[in-house]
Motif scaffolding. Structure first.
Motif, mmCIF file in Angstrom:
data_model
loop_
_atom_site.group_PDB
_atom_site.id
_atom_site.type_symbol
_atom_site.label_atom_id
_atom_site.label_comp_id
_atom_site.label_asym_id
_atom_site.label_seq_id
_atom_site.Cartn_x
_atom_site.Cartn_y
_atom_site.Cartn_z
ATOM 1 N N LEU A 126 5.698 -6.095 -20.389
ATOM 2 C CA LEU A 126 5.438 -7.328 -19.643
ATOM 3 C C LEU A 126 5.206 -7.042 -18.162
ATOM 4 O O LEU A 126 4.329 -7.647 -17.533
ATOM 5 C CB LEU A 126 6.609 -8.298 -19.816
ATOM 6 C CG LEU A 126 6.754 -8.923 -21.207
ATOM 7 C CD1 LEU A 126 8.052 -9.724 -21.308
ATOM 8 C CD2 LEU A 126 5.561 -9.809 -21.532
ATOM 9 N N THR A 127 5.987 -6.122 -17.609
ATOM 10 C CA THR A 127 5.759 -5.785 -16.205
ATOM 11 C C THR A 127 4.452 -5.011 -16.022
ATOM 12 O O THR A 127 3.824 -5.106 -14.963
ATOM 13 C CB THR A 127 6.929 -4.954 -15.647
ATOM 14 O OG1 THR A 127 7.211 -3.851 -16.531
ATOM 15 C CG2 THR A 127 8.182 -5.811 -15.513
ATOM 16 N N ALA A 128 4.046 -4.274 -17.043
ATOM 17 C CA ALA A 128 2.749 -3.583 -16.963
ATOM 18 C C ALA A 128 1.620 -4.599 -16.868
ATOM 19 O O ALA A 128 0.654 -4.414 -16.118
ATOM 20 C CB ALA A 128 2.559 -2.676 -18.176
ATOM 21 N N LEU A 129 1.746 -5.691 -17.617
ATOM 22 C CA LEU A 129 0.740 -6.751 -17.544
ATOM 23 C C LEU A 129 0.721 -7.414 -16.172
ATOM 24 O O LEU A 129 -0.299 -7.971 -15.749
ATOM 25 C CB LEU A 129 1.011 -7.805 -18.621
ATOM 26 C CG LEU A 129 0.847 -7.344 -20.073
ATOM 27 C CD1 LEU A 129 1.251 -8.461 -21.035
ATOM 28 C CD2 LEU A 129 -0.603 -6.928 -20.333
ATOM 29 N N ALA A 130 1.877 -7.360 -15.491
ATOM 30 C CA ALA A 130 1.963 -7.949 -14.150
ATOM 31 C C ALA A 130 1.663 -6.922 -13.062
ATOM 32 O O ALA A 130 1.947 -7.166 -11.881
ATOM 33 C CB ALA A 130 3.361 -8.531 -13.935
ATOM 34 N N GLY A 131 1.091 -5.775 -13.452
ATOM 35 C CA GLY A 131 0.735 -4.746 -12.476
ATOM 36 C C GLY A 131 1.872 -3.833 -12.100
ATOM 37 O O GLY A 131 1.830 -3.193 -11.037
ATOM 38 N N GLY A 132 2.879 -3.741 -12.949
ATOM 39 C CA GLY A 132 4.044 -2.934 -12.619
ATOM 40 C C GLY A 132 3.758 -1.443 -12.620
ATOM 41 O O GLY A 132 2.840 -0.966 -13.294
ATOM 42 N N GLU A 133 4.555 -0.738 -11.850
ATOM 43 C CA GLU A 133 4.457 0.714 -11.766
ATOM 44 C C GLU A 133 5.830 1.298 -12.053
ATOM 45 O O GLU A 133 6.842 0.614 -11.987
ATOM 46 C CB GLU A 133 4.005 1.143 -10.356
ATOM 47 C CG GLU A 133 2.698 0.510 -9.920
ATOM 48 C CD GLU A 133 2.406 0.758 -8.449
ATOM 49 O OE1 GLU A 133 3.346 1.191 -7.738
ATOM 50 O OE2 GLU A 133 1.263 0.518 -8.026
ATOM 51 N N GLY A 134 5.851 2.587 -12.357
ATOM 52 C CA GLY A 134 7.132 3.234 -12.599
ATOM 53 C C GLY A 134 7.248 3.736 -14.021
ATOM 54 O O GLY A 134 6.442 3.400 -14.893
ATOM 55 N N SER A 135 8.278 4.525 -14.264
ATOM 56 C CA SER A 135 8.419 5.221 -15.544
ATOM 57 C C SER A 135 9.068 4.334 -16.610
ATOM 58 O O SER A 135 9.792 3.380 -16.298
ATOM 59 C CB SER A 135 9.263 6.488 -15.363
ATOM 60 O OG SER A 135 10.619 6.146 -15.106
ATOM 61 N N PHE A 136 8.788 4.699 -17.838
ATOM 62 C CA PHE A 136 9.412 4.023 -18.973
ATOM 63 C C PHE A 136 10.917 4.292 -18.984
ATOM 64 O O PHE A 136 11.712 3.442 -19.384
ATOM 65 C CB PHE A 136 8.768 4.506 -20.270
ATOM 66 C CG PHE A 136 9.355 3.897 -21.518
ATOM 67 C CD1 PHE A 136 9.456 2.520 -21.665
ATOM 68 C CD2 PHE A 136 9.808 4.707 -22.553
ATOM 69 C CE1 PHE A 136 10.001 1.963 -22.814
ATOM 70 C CE2 PHE A 136 10.340 4.160 -23.703
ATOM 71 C CZ PHE A 136 10.432 2.779 -23.826
#
Length: 240
Positions: A126-136
């Motif tokens: 969900l944060t990836a869809l919101a342009g999120g960055e960072g590791s899994f």
């Protein structure tokens, strides 16, 4: 140690990126063990209260009545095997209760761990869809600490379980036992349980919110929206 729960904003701001996944995994494992122990102790307490009481249950070694009516008089019929046994038998109530609870313990343990893992996966996507960055790994670490926010709910459930156990009647047969178990399910909708679920859900959502903002670098609005969605799904799974 409890920084992510007491001060999630400042904790995740200081420690991301590069959260200690091993520590968060340990926390998630601890939550799973507490959840399992809560159910296990409840089952053990019920079994101890049952003592030597016996209850009448259907004899699983005897075929259905219609099978015995059609084939019971035919000694050569393979379907008649077991028709000479009584339709019911007596078993110790303690064994019946513990067998039922014991079968749920692995499910509770792995359901809790799955909740942590899929919570981390869902937050990461969900944060990836919101342009999120960072590791899994950081997403899983945030989800692990969010799981820890549910621990107070087990205290509430423990009170409900042991209150229920103190009034459990083992002398009414299998149907009465099932009826009382159904009553327990309704007790889990008690306002106190729902209130505990709401409090822990809000706390958990706060951990998710600050964790997503710092670990995944998403906007406050996106983090708040995702935290609300995750919180509502968690609350629905708890009280429904």
């Amino acid at each position: 140690m409890l920084g992510p729960l007491r001060r999630p904003d400042s904790y995740f701001q200081r420690h991301t990126p590069g959260l200690r996944l091993r520590r968060a995994m340990t926390v998630a494992l601890l939550v799973a063990l507490v959840a399992t122990a809560t159910i296990g102790v409840f089952g053990y307490t019920l079994a101890e209260r049952a003592g030597d009481t016996t209850v009448t249950v259907d004899n699983e070694n005897r075929p259905d009545e219609w099978v015995c009516e059609q084939h019971g008089d035919d000694p050569d019929s393979p379907f008649a095997d077991g028709c000479d046994q009584p339709a019911e038998r007596e078993v110790r109530a303690s064994s019946l209760v513990w067998d039922a609870v014991e079968g749920q313990l692995p499910l509770v343990f792995f359901a809790s761990l799955s909740g942590w893992f899929f919570g981390g996966v869902g937050m990461h996507l969900l944060t990836a869809l919101a342009g999120g960055e960072g590791s899994f790994g950081d997403s899983l670490a945030v989800a692990g600490w969010a799981q820890a926010a549910t621990l107070p709910q087990f205290v509430v459930l423990g009170v409900v379980f042991f209150t229920f156990a103190s009034g459990f009647d083992f002398g009414g047969g299998e149907a009465a036992l099932r009826s009382q178990v159904a009553t327990l399910r309704s007790d889990l909708q008690h306002p106190l349980v729902v209130l505990g679920a709401v409090v822990t859900t809000v706390w958990q959502a706060a951990v998710y919110y600050h964790g997503m903002r710092h670990a995944r670098n998403v906007s406050s609005d996106a983090a708040l929206g995702i935290a609300v969605v995750v919180g509502l799904l968690s609350l629905a799974g708890t009280v429904l």
